[in-house]
Scaffold this motif. Structure first.
Motif, mmCIF file in Angstrom:
data_model
loop_
_atom_site.group_PDB
_atom_site.id
_atom_site.type_symbol
_atom_site.label_atom_id
_atom_site.label_comp_id
_atom_site.label_asym_id
_atom_site.label_seq_id
_atom_site.Cartn_x
_atom_site.Cartn_y
_atom_site.Cartn_z
ATOM 1 N N GLU A 112 0.747 -1.009 0.208
ATOM 2 C CA GLU A 112 -0.147 -0.012 -0.045
ATOM 3 C C GLU A 112 0.887 1.382 -0.156
ATOM 4 O O GLU A 112 0.533 1.907 -0.553
ATOM 5 C CB GLU A 112 -0.921 0.098 1.293
ATOM 6 N N LEU A 113 1.740 1.248 0.845
ATOM 7 C CA LEU A 113 2.748 2.456 0.741
ATOM 8 C C LEU A 113 3.457 2.561 -0.381
ATOM 9 O O LEU A 113 3.807 3.702 -0.783
ATOM 10 C CB LEU A 113 3.745 2.174 1.956
ATOM 11 N N TYR A 114 3.690 1.520 -1.100
ATOM 12 C CA TYR A 114 4.481 1.656 -2.492
ATOM 13 C C TYR A 114 3.670 2.195 -3.609
ATOM 14 O O TYR A 114 4.107 2.904 -4.230
ATOM 15 C CB TYR A 114 5.302 0.203 -2.891
ATOM 16 N N ALA A 115 2.357 1.779 -3.363
ATOM 17 C CA ALA A 115 1.219 2.306 -4.461
ATOM 18 C C ALA A 115 1.342 4.112 -4.067
ATOM 19 O O ALA A 115 1.382 4.769 -4.960
ATOM 20 C CB ALA A 115 0.271 1.602 -4.093
ATOM 21 N N LYS A 116 1.330 4.331 -2.886
ATOM 22 C CA LYS A 116 1.302 5.868 -2.463
ATOM 23 C C LYS A 116 2.551 6.586 -3.007
ATOM 24 O O LYS A 116 2.415 7.756 -3.563
ATOM 25 C CB LYS A 116 0.819 6.039 -0.951
ATOM 26 N N TYR A 117 3.608 5.790 -2.907
ATOM 27 C CA TYR A 117 4.998 6.366 -3.119
ATOM 28 C C TYR A 117 4.839 6.816 -4.542
ATOM 29 O O TYR A 117 5.437 7.663 -4.983
ATOM 30 C CB TYR A 117 6.025 5.250 -2.861
ATOM 31 N N LYS A 118 4.451 6.044 -5.441
ATOM 32 C CA LYS A 118 4.442 6.053 -7.080
ATOM 33 C C LYS A 118 3.450 7.313 -7.272
ATOM 34 O O LYS A 118 3.626 7.785 -8.538
ATOM 35 C CB LYS A 118 3.742 4.790 -7.458
ATOM 36 N N GLU A 119 2.467 7.576 -6.305
ATOM 37 C CA GLU A 119 1.444 8.406 -6.995
ATOM 38 C C GLU A 119 1.891 10.081 -6.104
ATOM 39 O O GLU A 119 1.274 10.967 -6.150
ATOM 40 C CB GLU A 119 -0.002 8.191 -6.568
ATOM 41 N N ALA A 120 3.147 9.909 -5.351
ATOM 42 C CA ALA A 120 3.535 11.086 -4.465
ATOM 43 C C ALA A 120 3.509 12.162 -5.416
ATOM 44 O O ALA A 120 4.308 12.293 -6.405
ATOM 45 C CB ALA A 120 4.744 10.701 -3.779
ATOM 46 N N GLY A 121 3.176 13.176 -4.632
ATOM 47 C CA GLY A 121 3.097 14.677 -5.726
ATOM 48 C C GLY A 121 4.559 15.255 -5.215
ATOM 49 O O GLY A 121 4.980 15.833 -6.265
ATOM 50 N N SER A 122 5.197 15.389 -4.083
ATOM 51 C CA SER A 122 6.764 15.916 -3.938
ATOM 52 C C SER A 122 7.816 15.069 -3.550
ATOM 53 O O SER A 122 7.445 14.179 -3.157
ATOM 54 C CB SER A 122 6.187 16.982 -2.725
#
Length: 150
Positions: free
Chosen positions: A64-74
């Motif tokens: 889940e954290l890796y999926a959020k990492y790929k979509e990170a804005g900054s």
């Protein structure tokens, strides 16, 4: 669907532990009681199941954290998420390694012969003896080390 597989694996492990604990009546005549060595083996196998389940939880959290990492804005947020992903991934691998060590140790304790009476006869009476007792309390499971004086 993955949760069903984990639930099935946990249920299978619980059934296996219960099967190992239960002994036929003819075996009970040969063995006087459920010895501390076997109890500790069952505790290790149960601990192995808990650690394996925790490893799967850490892996899911890392995904889940890796999926959020790929979509990170900054870049700062991406760096923070990547660090947390690595942390959870390492924790999952350590949990699985400990689970493997626990199941091997528990199996060894559970299935080995308890030649305690012949070994205890050879032990010097002046040497200190220790006893490892499982402690079961509400919301807590532990092991207590006691020194025998007599």
């Amino acid at each position: 669907m993955m949760r069903f597989h984990r639930l099935a694996a946990a249920l299978l492990g619980a059934v296996l532990c219960a099967h190992l604990i239960a002994q036929p009546v003819s075996a009970e005549e040969k063995q006087r009681s459920f010895r501390a060595r076997r109890s500790l083996g069952v505790l290790f196998i149960g601990g192995s199941l808990v650690l394996a389940k925790q490893g799967f939880s850490f892996r899911d959290e890392a995904d889940e954290l890796y999926a959020k990492y790929k979509e990170a804005g900054s870049p700062e947020e991406a760096d923070r998420l990547y660090t947390r992903t690595n942390n959870r991934d390492v924790k999952s691998q350590v949990s699985w390694a400990l689970a493997a060590a626990f199941v091997l140790s528990g199996s060894r304790l559970l299935f080995s012969n308890d030649g305690g009476s012949s070994r205890m006869a050879k032990v010097d009476k002046a040497a200190p003896r220790f006893l490892l007792e499982p402690q079961l309390q509400p919301r807590r499971i532990g092991v207590q080390l006691k020194r025998l004086f007599f």
